[in-house]
Design an enzyme around this catalytic site. Structure first.
Site, PDB file in Angstrom:
ATOM      1  N   GLU A 444       0.734  -1.432  -0.394  1.00 15.17           N
ATOM      2  CA  GLU A 444      -0.003  -0.605  -0.166  1.00 15.17           C
ATOM      3  C   GLU A 444       0.701   1.682  -0.286  1.00 15.17           C
ATOM      4  OE1 GLU A 444      -2.984   1.848   3.196  1.00 15.17           O
ATOM      5  OE2 GLU A 444      -2.550   0.007   3.558  1.00 15.17           O
ATOM      6  N   ASP A 517      -1.936  -2.949   5.457  1.00 13.07           N
ATOM      7  CA  ASP A 517      -1.237  -1.740   6.648  1.00 13.07           C
ATOM      8  C   ASP A 517      -2.714  -3.119   7.676  1.00 13.07           C
ATOM      9  OD1 ASP A 517       0.713  -0.265   5.978  1.00 13.07           O
ATOM     10  OD2 ASP A 517      -0.762   1.503   6.505  1.00 13.07           O
ATOM     11  N   ASP A 519      -4.667  -1.868  10.024  1.00 13.56           N
ATOM     12  CA  ASP A 519      -5.503  -1.651  10.320  1.00 13.56           C
ATOM     13  C   ASP A 519      -6.348  -1.322   9.420  1.00 13.56           C
ATOM     14  OD1 ASP A 519      -4.950   0.365   7.896  1.00 13.56           O
ATOM     15  OD2 ASP A 519      -4.491   1.579   8.856  1.00 13.56           O
ATOM     16  N   ASP A 521      -8.206   0.665   6.886  1.00 18.76           N
ATOM     17  CA  ASP A 521      -7.939   0.513   6.256  1.00 18.76           C
ATOM     18  C   ASP A 521      -7.433   0.110   5.069  1.00 18.76           C
ATOM     19  OD1 ASP A 521      -9.393   3.401   5.757  1.00 18.76           O
ATOM     20  OD2 ASP A 521      -7.852   4.745   6.148  1.00 18.76           O
TER      21      ASP A 521
END
Length: 670
Positions: A444, A517, A519, A521
């Site tokens: 990402e 990541d 998280d 997102d």
């Protein structure tokens, strides 16, 4: 040189004279060149002989003079076809007064009752050569005619009458024609034999093409020992014609809307069109079986062109009325008929075929006749069921998108064949040339890409950074998908192609690893990528190449010890079970992979000896049965439905899903 040429020319001219002009009489041309009349001398050509005789009986049925036909295959390879029609005329022929009409028909090319509309308004015969060709290519043929309560018979061999017409005397409760013939071994060889299953299927096809006829099939039991699926006797009758046939062919295949588009139309000129069409809700092959006057036309022709034009115009008309015209503009007849199951039967006057084998209809007026007949009915059928119409339009749009994607991939392949492979500029490739043991990390953003490039094993690990969230392919059109540079770069790097063009041999890496990541997102980006691979390259997943990296969310240190936790629960578990409460604990949360030092990224996420990977599998996933609260296997259709619900175009489906499943949530990480 000129003298030599002139000498040779004179020699050739004197050698070629009137005595060299050979005149073939009667049916001798058929025996000399059988391929011109039945397409060859193989088993298929032998079956064509049966079709010619059977077609004559079918013409009697279609004309309303017969309702029963018998087809029998004997163990000595003779075929017997019987009908209860009018019977071939046996009175003297006005042009050949020393011959009966029966003998003229059996021994003369282009003789028959198919030329006059007074006898047959529609028929499968074209040139009047069918039964005479059968006679010419048989070493024995016997015909019995029951007319006016009298029975007549005559025998033939290799196209020539072996006996005169015999009056067998009065007969009751019988009418029609009975023909028994045996193919000539001099033409077809001694080893060739009829295939019972092929003749049985021929009888079935004739029965559903004309619902008013009953065909009685029988075969000596010795012939079907090697083919137990073919019955030795069966009465075949389809009261619903093509619809019955289509349903028997579809069997258990699920069709869109659970509806068959079928109907028939009689024209003012006593011509008729009948059709049955269904669109299966799967990716299996379809078929288009077309016929003219009960004659199969495997190479199609003008009647098929009329049907396709009617369907395309009907789809466009309906889309205009339903506000979907813009999305339908890219649809072609190929998209409508791909995977579709179609049976089309036409009965027209004076049909024109391509060749005597009649495999393609070329009658110009059949195009317009079929198009007009089907178009009106299709318009009413679609408008009468809006939900079904919408399902079909969506189905056609998907097919169109697949077709455009295949065309684009072919263009790319064609261009790649003439130049060296071009890889995306932002791809940092590995040095190993063979795909075995290599990995592509999809990361990402450029920041994470930078860390990953430093942490990678240059020999086996490649890095491809993407810009944030990719296109949601579950709700995007094919046009948007083709225009998306990120996804084009991704597929170019992987190299295996998409959809039906997927090639395992062209896959450039053994493992494709999504590394985002840890998280919300990151989870969303991973979901979009998994959706992309599921929709575009399902084989990549089925063959076990797609993985999800598991980077940590927290770094926990105490004294000289360092621990990594993948989430809040894992963090609490480490603190409570592995750390001492008496020594200071330092906890840091990673904001993203880009902020993680390369050494830590390698240790936690990229090093094969230390990392954890999740393999993405489909469709044999376990899902939660909300009724029993137990795990159960999820079918492929259920996976498709779940993907559409969670990632598709309708937010109301996601909202309903959240409402229904919110009660099962025990904690939420923020």
């Amino acid at each position: 040189m000129n003298d030599l040429f002139q000498s040779l020319s004179k020699t050739k001219e004197t050698d070629y004279s009137a005595k060299d002009i050979e005149v073939l009489e009667g049916l001798e041309p058929v025996r000399r060149r059988p391929g011109m009349y039945i397409g060859g001398t193989d088993q298929q050509a032998m079956h064509h002989l049966v079709a010619e005789v059977l077609d004559n009986s079918m013409d009697e049925a279609v004309a309303g003079h017969a309702n029963r036909i018998e087809l029998h295959l004997t163990k000595n390879q003779s075929v017997i076809v019987t009908d209860n029609g009018r019977g071939i005329p046996v009175d003297p022929h006005p042009k050949f007064k020393n011959k009966s009409a029966l003998e003229v028909i059996l021994t003369t090319l282009h003789a028959g009752g198919k030329f006059s509309d007074n006898v047959y308004s529609t028929s499968g015969g074209l040139h009047g050569v069918g039964i005479s060709v059968v006679n010419a290519l048989s070493d024995s043929l016997t015909v019995e005619i029951a007319r006016d309560q009298r029975l007549f018979s005559q025998q033939f061999k290799q196209g020539t009458a072996c006996s005169s017409l015999i009056d067998e005397g009065p007969v009751r409760n019988r009418r029609g024609t009975k023909i028994c013939f045996h193919p000539d071994p001099e033409i077809f060889g001694k080893s060739l034999k009829f295939k019972p299953s092929a003749l049985y299927q021929m009888a079935k096809s004739k029965a559903y093409l004309f619902r008013g006829v009953e065909i009685r099939w029988s075969c000596d039991t010795e012939l079907i020992a090697s083919d137990p699926k073919t019955p030795d006797a069966e009465t075949i009758h389809y009261p619903n014609g093509l619809t019955d046939y289509l349903k028997s062919e579809l069997q258990d295949r699920k069709i869109i809307g659970n509806a068959v588009f079928s109907n028939e139309k009689d024209t003012e000129t006593n011509e008729r069109i009948e059709w049955a069409i269904a669109w299966p809700d799967d990716n299996d092959d379809g078929f288009l079986s077309s016929y003219c006057n009960t004659i199969p036309t495997p190479q199609g022709g003008t009647h098929e062109a009329g049907l396709k034009a009617a369907l395309l115009k009907g789809v466009r008309t309906y889309s205009d009325l339903s506000g979907m015209a813009k999305r339908v503009s890219q649809i072609t007849t190929e998209d409508i008929t791909m995977g579709c199951c179609i049976a089309l039967s036409t009965f027209i006057r004076d049909p024109q075929f391509q060749g005597q084998t009649k495999e393609k209809l070329v009658s110009a007026h059949a195009n317009r006749l079929v198009e007009q007949a089907i178009k009106d009915h299709f318009d009413h059928w679609l408008s009468g069921s809006p939900e079904l119409g919408k399902q079909l339009i969506e189905h056609f749009i998907v097919k169109a998108e697949e077709r455009l994607r295949r065309r684009q991939q072919k263009e790319v392949s064609r261009k790649s064949a003439t130049r060296k492979l071009r890889l995306p500029g932002k791809l940092t490739d590995c040095s190993l040339g063979d795909a075995s043991g290599t990995e592509l990390f999809i990361v990402e953003g450029d920041s994470a890409g930078g860390s990953a490039k430093q942490a990678r094993d240059r020999k086996t690990q490649a890095i491809l950074p993407l810009r944030g969230k990719i296109l949601n392919v579950a709700s995007a059109s094919a046009e948007k998908l083709r225009a998306n540079q990120e996804l084009n770069d991704l597929m170019q790097a992987i190299g295996c192609g998409t959809g039906e063009n997927y090639s395992e041999n062209l896959l450039r890496y053994e493992k494709i690893i999504i590394m985002t990541d840890a998280d919300v997102d990151g989870a969303h980006i991973a979901s979009l990528l998994m959706t992309f691979f599921y929709r575009q390259t399902p084989k990549l997943i089925e063959n076990g190449h797609l993985f999800l990296a598991m980077p940590p969310l927290f770094r926990i240190t105490q004294g000289g010890q360092t621990y990594y936790a993948k989430d809040e629960a894992h963090k609490d578990e480490i603190i409570n079970e592995q750390l001492s409460s008496k020594i200071k604990i330092e906890i840091s949360r990673f904001k993203g992979l880009g902020e993680m030092p390369a050494s830590q990224l390698k240790e936690t996420t990229m090093c094969p000896e230390k990392r954890n990977l999740l393999k993405i599998t489909v469709p044999n996933l376990d899902c939660l049965d909300t009724n029993s609260m137990k795990s159960k296997p999820m079918t492929r259709l259920e996976v498709d439905k779940t993907v559409d619900t969670l990632m598709g175009k309708k937010p109301e489906l996601r909202f309903a899903y959240l409402q229904e499943n919110a009660k099962f949530v025990t904690s939420i990480d923020v």
